[in-house]
Structures are given as C-alpha cells and as structure tokens.
Design a protein around this motif. Structure first.
Motif, PDB file in Angstrom:
ATOM      1  N   ARG A 102       0.859  -1.188  -0.081  1.00 38.40           N
ATOM      2  CA  ARG A 102       0.101   0.023   0.163  1.00 38.40           C
ATOM      3  C   ARG A 102       0.937   1.145   0.142  1.00 38.40           C
ATOM      4  O   ARG A 102       0.539   2.061  -0.664  1.00 38.40           O
ATOM      5  N   CYS A 105       2.112   1.835  -3.371  1.00 40.76           N
ATOM      6  CA  CYS A 105       1.392   2.255  -4.299  1.00 40.76           C
ATOM      7  C   CYS A 105       0.969   3.697  -4.247  1.00 40.76           C
ATOM      8  O   CYS A 105       0.775   4.516  -4.996  1.00 40.76           O
ATOM      9  N   LEU A 106       1.096   4.316  -2.785  1.00 32.01           N
ATOM     10  CA  LEU A 106       1.000   5.856  -2.647  1.00 32.01           C
ATOM     11  C   LEU A 106       2.229   6.488  -3.293  1.00 32.01           C
ATOM     12  O   LEU A 106       1.970   7.707  -3.809  1.00 32.01           O
ATOM     13  N   GLY A 108       3.869   5.209  -5.979  1.00 28.28           N
ATOM     14  CA  GLY A 108       3.743   5.007  -7.131  1.00 28.28           C
ATOM     15  C   GLY A 108       2.656   5.912  -7.814  1.00 28.28           C
ATOM     16  O   GLY A 108       2.585   6.210  -9.023  1.00 28.28           O
ATOM     17  N   SER A 109       1.803   6.574  -7.023  1.00 30.03           N
ATOM     18  CA  SER A 109       0.894   7.457  -7.435  1.00 30.03           C
ATOM     19  C   SER A 109       1.345   8.711  -8.068  1.00 30.03           C
ATOM     20  O   SER A 109       0.649   9.313  -9.090  1.00 30.03           O
ATOM     21  N   VAL A 110       2.533   9.060  -7.573  1.00 32.02           N
ATOM     22  CA  VAL A 110       3.282  10.287  -8.073  1.00 32.02           C
ATOM     23  C   VAL A 110       3.450   9.985  -9.584  1.00 32.02           C
ATOM     24  O   VAL A 110       3.202  10.945 -10.440  1.00 32.02           O
ATOM     25  N   VAL A 112       2.084   7.881 -11.585  1.00 34.96           N
ATOM     26  CA  VAL A 112       0.958   7.629 -12.419  1.00 34.96           C
ATOM     27  C   VAL A 112       0.498   9.357 -12.782  1.00 34.96           C
ATOM     28  O   VAL A 112       0.368   9.434 -13.997  1.00 34.96           O
ATOM     29  N   VAL A 113       0.473  10.169 -11.989  1.00 34.60           N
ATOM     30  CA  VAL A 113       0.251  11.663 -12.296  1.00 34.60           C
ATOM     31  C   VAL A 113       1.175  12.160 -13.370  1.00 34.60           C
ATOM     32  O   VAL A 113       0.972  12.784 -14.322  1.00 34.60           O
ATOM     33  N   PHE A 279      -1.166   4.120 -15.346  1.00 36.68           N
ATOM     34  CA  PHE A 279      -1.202   3.071 -14.221  1.00 36.68           C
ATOM     35  C   PHE A 279      -0.121   1.782 -14.177  1.00 36.68           C
ATOM     36  O   PHE A 279      -0.112   1.153 -13.217  1.00 36.68           O
ATOM     37  N   LEU A 282       2.150   1.861 -11.276  1.00 40.09           N
ATOM     38  CA  LEU A 282       1.676   0.964 -10.169  1.00 40.09           C
ATOM     39  C   LEU A 282       2.058  -0.489 -10.247  1.00 40.09           C
ATOM     40  O   LEU A 282       2.376  -1.238  -9.499  1.00 40.09           O
TER      41      LEU A 282
END
Length: 358
Positions: A102, A105-106, A108-110, A112-113, A279, A282
């Motif tokens: 988790r 993934c947080l 990795g969200s950077v 993604v953006v 995505f 991620l």
C-alpha cells in the motif's frame, strides 16, 4: 507505516528512478540523433536543427520510458535496502506485505500523475512542434502514401489535398460532393486552403463544377468560405503517431472516423492505452516488491537490476505487440490496451505469493 519510513522509501525510489530515467533518455537521445544523421546535409537540414529536433521529442520519450524506469528504479532501491538488511528489519518490526504494498502504491501514484501529465499535456504538443520543425527545416510537406496526396471522407464529401504544409495549410484542394445515391453532384478545386479561427477554411482561386442531368455549370470564385469537420486538429494526426496524441485529439478523430463510417480501431486502442498506460507505474512498482523481499548479500543487486531491465523491455514489447494484434484481429480496444498490464500484475501477485510462502 510511519511518515519517516514512508519519506525514506519515497526518497530512495524517486532518486533511483530519476537516475534510471536520465540514463535511458541519454541513450535514446543518442540513438535518435544517430538516426537523424542520415538526413543531415540534405534539403538544407543542418546539424543544430537535428539536435533541436531530438530535444523536442524527449517529452515523448519520458512518457514511454517512465513506467520502465519506475520498475528498474524501484527494483534497485528495494534490492539495495534488502542487501543492507533494512527491509528485513522493517518486516521483523511488524511491517506486513500488505502495508508495504500500500505504501509503495502511494509512492507510485506520483509516477501515475507524472506519466499522465507528460502523455496528455507535454508530449503531444512537443511532438507536433517537433514534426513541424523538421518538415520546415527540410522544406518538406507532410508525407503521404499516395502520389495523389491525402484523401479524407467528410460526410457526403470526399476531400483530396495534394500538399499539406507543415503549418497545416492546404495546397491543391479538390472537394467531391455526392448525393444520397452516390452520384457526383459537384467538384470544387482550389489552389490553396487556409483555416480561419472562425471555424472555416478560406479557399482561394476556386473553380466549382456542378453536374446537372443535361449540362454542367462552371463557377469561378476568387475566394470561398468552406465549413467542414476537417479541422487542423484532425489533420494533425498525419504528423503524430496515435500513441503520441492527446486524449482529446484521439477522441475528436475517432468521432470523425465514426461519423464517416471509417475504421477507427487503431485510434481506439491508442485512446485506451493513453487512459491505462499511466497506471502501469503501479504495476511496475508492485512487480519490484517481491525482489526486495528476497535477501541476498552476494551480487544480488546487479542480477536483479538486469532482470528488471529485461522485464521492462518485455513490457514495452508486449504493449506494442497487443496493440498491433488488436488492430489486426479487431479485438476489443480496451482488452488490447489492458492485457499487458494485467499479465504483469498477475506475475507480481504470483511472485508475492511465492515469497510469502517462503
């Protein structure tokens, strides 16, 4: 997971990913420059213009390479932590696999953006500008597969443009208009067409021939305002491959093709890839996690980074393969776009399961 540990992981992964991305960009920029050397010296194309062109297409390279850089960078960072027994200490302190995943993934969200921003707002205009720059530098026009130029269907009309300039003005325009029975109603010829911001084309030196049952009627006009769905944005698809277009441009061109009963499969696949591809970061960071859980002090980092490179190359090739297979076999566009990511996500889940069992 505490904020301090979260920041520490993020710093390690961001730093490693940035290093890998810069290395990849330098490598691909070199290959692109070598490829441009064949054209240097021809049609006035000079060395500094080739360098500028290579620099202008770099945002597109960032978009393509970012998920792969995330995989290799995350794999390197996690493997290094494992080699120093830091992940072992984290797990011994009660850090579960789920919490670790988790947290990654947080982080990795950077990415993604960033991937979405580059793919939607930076790479497409940079790619168009690069192609226009190169065409202008070489005094070329937009290349077409047919000697007769570009052919586009626009409702009851079929438009033939003999030459499309880099500034997206048209030269040698022919407009064939058909009735409901597909009989030719009129033929319009114009020396030049220029798009006006009001939403129409200004055609100059126009000769329009109307075909009646028993006669033909010829009309000569110095200028004619022609309204059409064929906008410069639609024509811009000729300069940029679908994978480098923005979502808005892809959607507009797909609608244009559908309205004219033309095949839009390739562009629909590209549209779904644009929506799904960010995505992939991620998926890549989840794929790197099992390597971080394997403890190996002797030469583990180099081997695992090599595996990461191979996995990244495999993902890139698989992405292109499924796009081509989807277009050839008329697969569902969403399925063609999402399958590579699902395959690698399944591989990450299997690897995590095997590590947990050990």
């Amino acid at each position: 997971m505490s904020r301090i540990l979260m920041r520490y992981l993020a710093r390690e992964i961001f730093g490693a990913t940035a290093t890998v991305l810069l290395a990849f960009l330098g490598l691909f920029a070199f290959f692109d420059f070598v490829n441009e050397l064949d054209s240097v010296g021809k049609d006035g194309y000079q060395l500094h213009q080739a360098l500028i062109y290579v620099a202008m297409i770099l945002p597109g390279r960032v978009y393509e390479l970012l998920p792969i850089a995330v995989l290799i960078g995350s794999l390197y960072a996690l493997t290094t932590l494992a080699r120093h027994s830091e992940i072992t200490v984290m797990r011994a302190s009660g850090l579960s696999t789920w919490v670790m995943l988790r947290s990654l993934c947080l982080i990795g969200s950077v990415f993604v953006v960033l991937t979405f921003v580059f793919g939607e707002y930076i790479a497409p205009p940079a790619e168009r500008a690069a192609q226009q720059w190169r065409l202008t530098a070489t005094s070329s026009t937009v290349s077409q597969q047919l000697r007769s130029g570009l052919w586009v269907k626009d409702g009851p009309m079929v438009v033939n443009v003999r030459t499309l300039q880099p500034d997206r003005t048209m030269e040698g325009v022919r407009i064939y208009t058909f009735d409901e029975t597909y009989a030719l109603e009129s033929l319009g010829e114009a020396a030049r067409g220029e798009y006006v911001e009001g939403g129409y084309w200004r055609l100059t030196d126009v000769v329009r021939t109307r075909f009646h049952a028993d006669r033909t009627e010829i009309e000569r006009l110095p200028e004619l305002a022609w309204r059409s769905e064929l906008t410069p944005e639609v024509l811009s698809v000729l300069m940029v491959v679908p994978e480098r277009m923005s979502v808005a441009t892809l959607w507009a061109y797909i609608r244009h093709l559908r309205d004219n009963s033309q095949d839009s499969g390739r562009y629909e696949i590209a549209l779904w890839k644009k929506l799904i591809y960010p995505f992939a970061a991620l998926v890549m960071i989840a794929l790197a996690l099992p390597f971080g859980f394997t403890h190996d002090r002797m030469g583990g980092v180099s081997v695992k980074v090599f595996l990461g490179v191979m996995l990244g190359v495999g993902f890139h090739l698989l992405n292109g393969l499924f796009s081509n297979l989807g277009a050839i076999n008329a697969w569902t566009p969403a399925l063609s776009a999402v399958t590579p990511s699902l395959i690698f996500l399944a591989a990450a889940a299997v690897m995590l399961y095997m590590v947990e069992r050990r």
